[in-house]
Motif scaffolding. Structure first.
Motif, mmCIF file in Angstrom:
data_model
loop_
_atom_site.group_PDB
_atom_site.id
_atom_site.type_symbol
_atom_site.label_atom_id
_atom_site.label_comp_id
_atom_site.label_asym_id
_atom_site.label_seq_id
_atom_site.Cartn_x
_atom_site.Cartn_y
_atom_site.Cartn_z
ATOM 1 N N LYS A 1 34.374 39.168 35.028
ATOM 2 C CA LYS A 1 33.575 39.729 33.981
ATOM 3 C C LYS A 1 34.255 41.040 33.512
ATOM 4 O O LYS A 1 34.810 41.476 32.629
ATOM 5 C CB LYS A 1 32.199 39.827 33.677
ATOM 6 N N GLN A 2 34.254 41.736 34.816
ATOM 7 C CA GLN A 2 34.920 43.078 34.582
ATOM 8 C C GLN A 2 36.599 43.041 34.285
ATOM 9 O O GLN A 2 36.706 44.086 33.784
ATOM 10 C CB GLN A 2 34.853 43.704 36.106
ATOM 11 N N GLY A 3 37.230 41.964 34.781
ATOM 12 C CA GLY A 3 38.592 42.145 34.382
ATOM 13 C C GLY A 3 39.314 42.761 35.350
ATOM 14 O O GLY A 3 40.488 43.021 34.805
ATOM 15 N N GLU A 4 39.036 43.414 36.372
ATOM 16 C CA GLU A 4 39.782 44.544 37.268
ATOM 17 C C GLU A 4 41.107 43.826 37.806
ATOM 18 O O GLU A 4 41.979 44.468 38.005
ATOM 19 C CB GLU A 4 38.930 44.825 38.435
ATOM 20 N N LEU A 5 41.049 42.672 37.916
ATOM 21 C CA LEU A 5 42.148 41.780 38.452
ATOM 22 C C LEU A 5 43.206 41.184 37.503
ATOM 23 O O LEU A 5 44.100 40.601 37.933
ATOM 24 C CB LEU A 5 41.600 40.636 39.540
ATOM 25 N N GLY A 6 42.896 41.381 36.221
ATOM 26 C CA GLY A 6 43.515 41.090 35.082
ATOM 27 C C GLY A 6 43.947 39.580 35.217
ATOM 28 O O GLY A 6 43.108 38.750 35.249
ATOM 29 N N GLY A 7 45.214 39.562 34.750
ATOM 30 C CA GLY A 7 45.664 37.849 34.588
ATOM 31 C C GLY A 7 45.692 37.180 35.676
ATOM 32 O O GLY A 7 46.135 36.023 35.686
ATOM 33 N N LYS A 8 45.580 37.848 37.006
ATOM 34 C CA LYS A 8 45.949 37.057 38.185
ATOM 35 C C LYS A 8 44.622 36.314 38.380
ATOM 36 O O LYS A 8 44.746 35.239 39.286
ATOM 37 C CB LYS A 8 45.810 38.208 39.424
ATOM 38 N N VAL A 9 43.475 36.214 38.027
ATOM 39 C CA VAL A 9 42.250 35.311 38.099
ATOM 40 C C VAL A 9 42.370 34.113 36.986
ATOM 41 O O VAL A 9 42.465 34.346 36.042
ATOM 42 C CB VAL A 9 41.088 36.011 37.888
#
Length: 425
Positions: A224-232
Motif C-alpha cells: 500500500k505504501q508503494g515504496e518499492l514502486g513498480g518492482k512489486v
C-alpha cells in the motif's frame, strides 16, 4: 487378491490426499468452541486447533516418526545479518536468502506471529522445483528467530551471534518490544534495501510479496505504501482476513494458556507440533520448529530446558493494530492480489464483495490448517508460481501503439513515393 479387488483398492488409494496427516485431530479443551479455535488461528501463527492439555503429547512414538531436524542450508543459499541502530536499541536483522538467477522473480516472505523465516522452507524448496530461476528472501521479524535486539550499552553484533539461542530471550527481556504494523513494515523495507546493497543489485528484481497471518498484514501495508514502486508485481496473503482475525482476539489469551511452556528436548517440541496438528506435515515441522524454541543456558526447570523464543502474550498490545483496515488495504493496493485460505468461513463481508467483483484471486485449501504453506507446501508452491506467471509483465507481448503504426505507415508511403521518382535509398 483377485484382479477386481486390486483394481478397487487402487481406485480408493488414488483418492487419498498426497500429504495425509500423520495424527488424528486432537479435541479442543473444554469450554472452547470449535469456531473460536479456528478464529484464533488467524491471529497467531501457532496453529488452527487447540491441543488438549490432558492428552499425552510426549508419549513414546513408533519408530516411523522421525524428529530429526533440518537446517536452514537445506533450503536457502545463505543467511545474512544486517545491523541497525535505532535510538537506544541495536537490532541485528536476520534473513535467509537464495538470489534469483537471470530474470527470475524474488519472493519476499514474511512469517506470522510466533513463527520465523523458516516457516517457508519447504514451500520455497517446492517453488524452485517448478521455477528454478526464482529467488527467496525470508526474514526473521524482530523478537523472532535469530533477529536480536540489545540495548545501547551493549556492543553491536555484526557477525553471526555465537550464543544467539541462549541469549535471545534474555537480551530482549530488558527491551520494550515494538511490534506495531508500522515498525514491522519499516523493518521489511529495510532488509529488502540492505539485501539489494549487499548483493550489488543496481535494480531490484521483480518482487512477489508473500505473507502468512501477521505477515500478510505486513506485506499488504508495504504494498500500500508503494515504496518499492513498480518492482512489486503482486502480493499474496496466506490465511488471514481482517474480520475473523479481530473476532479471534477474544479467545487468543485462552488459547495461549493451553500450549506447553517448556519442552524436554528439541525432538519433543517438533513432536508436539505434529501431534497437536499445529503443523500437519512432519517434514515441514522438522524444518521450522527448531527456530521457534531454544535451550536455556540456565533453565529454571532442568527437566524441560527448551522454551519458546517469542513471548506471544507480550504482543497483545499490537493485535488490533495488525489487522484493523487490512481488507480495505488489500483491495486498494496496486498489483496482483492473491488470498490463500484454509476455509471460506474466514472471508469477511468486504472481501466477499471484492471477490465477487473479481478484484483478487481466491484459493482455498480445506484440507490444510492455519499453516497451509507448511501443511501443503507443494500445492501452495504451484499456486504461487501460477500467480507469479499471471502477473509477470516480461511475458506480455503488447500491441504496437497507434502513433507508432501511423509513423510506420507514413514511412512506408514515403519510401514508395521516392522509389517511384527514381530516388535511390
Amino acid at each position: 487378491m483377485s484382479e477386481f479387488q486390486k483394481s478397487f483398492a487402487k481406485s480408493k488409494l488414488a483418492k487419498l490426499p498426497a500429504e495425509a496427516p500423520m495424527f488424528d485431530t486432537i479435541a479442543n479443551p473444554e469450554g472452547i468452541r470449535e469456531e473460536d479455535a479456528s478464529s484464533a488461528s488467524s491471529v497467531s501463527s501457532t496453529g488452527t486447533l487447540m491441543p488438549s492439555p490432558t492428552r499425552h503429547l510426549f508419549a513414546r512414538t513408533s519408530s516411523r516418526f522421525h524428529s530429526q531436524s533440518s537446517t536452514w542450508s537445506d533450503f536457502f543459499a545463505q543467511e545474512l545479518f544486517f545491523p541497525e541502530q535505532l535510538d537506544q536499541i541495536h537490532i541485528t536483522h536476520h534473513v535467509y536468502l537464495t538470489p534469483p538467477t537471470g530474470s527470475g522473480p524474488l519472493f519476499v516472505l514474511h512469517h506470522g506471529a510466533g513463527s520465523s523465516g523458516l516457516t517457508f522452507a519447504s514451500c520455497t524448496s517446492e517453488i524452485q522445483k517448478i521455477l528454478p530461476k526464482a529467488g527467496f528472501l525470508s526474514l526473521d521479524a524482530r523478537g523472532h528467530g535469530q533477529t536480536t535486539m540489545t540495548s545501547h550499552s551493549k556492543p553491536l553484533e555484526t557477525e553471526t551471534p555465537s550464543l544467539a539461542a541462549a541469549a535471545h530471550a534474555e537480551s530482549e527481556s530488558e527491551i520494550e518490544l515494538d511490534l506495531s504494523l508500522e515498525t514491522l513494515s519499516r523493518d521489511l523495507l529495510f532488509v529488502i534495501r540492505q539485501t539489494q546493497a549487499k548483493m550489488g543489485w543496481e535494480n531490484l528484481p521483480d518482487i512477489v510479496l508473500v505473507g502468512h497471518s501477521l505477515g500478510g498484514a505486513v506485506i499488504t501495508d508495504l504494498a500500500k505504501q508503494g515504496e518499492l514502486g513498480g518492482k512489486v508485481l503482486a502480493y499474496a496473503v496466506l490465511d488471514v482476513v481482517e474480520g475473523s482475525a479481530l473476532d479471534a482476539l477474544q479467545s487468543m489469551e485462552m488459547y495461549l494458556s493451553t500450549r506447553p511452556i517448556r519442552f524436554l528436548s528439541l525432538a519433543s517440541g517438533i513432536e508436539w507440533h505434529t501431534r497437536s496438528r499445529m503443523i500437519r506435515n512432519s517434514a515441514s515441522a522438522r524444518a521450522s520448529v527448531p527456530s521457534l524454541i531454544y535451550e536455556e543456558s540456565e533453565p529454571t526447570d532442568s527437566t524441560r530446558p527448551w522454551v519458546w523464543r517469542t513471548n506471544l502474550s507480550a504482543t497483545k498490545p499490537f493485535w488490533e493494530n495488525w489487522f484493523i483496515g487490512l481488507s480495505r488495504k488489500f483491495l486498494d493496493s496496486r498489483g496482483g492480489k492473491l488470498l490463500l485460505l484454509a476455509g471460506t468461513d474466514r472471508l469477511d463481508k468486504e472481501l466477499m464483495i471484492g471477490q465477487m467483483q473479481g478484484k483478487y484471486q481466491l484459493q482455498v485449501f480445506p484440507e490444510a490448517g492455519h499453516f497451509l504453506h507448511e501443511d501443503q507446501p507443494a500445492k501452495t508452491a504451484q499456486v504461487l508460481v501460477d500467480f507469479y506467471k499471471r502477473n509477470d509483465r516480461s511475458a506480455l507481448v503488447l500491441p504496437p501503439k497507434v502513433a507508432d503504426m501511423q509513423a510506420a505507415a507514413a514511412m512506408k508511403k514515403s519510401d514508395g513515393t521516392s522509389e517511384k521518382h527514381g530516388v535511390l535509398k
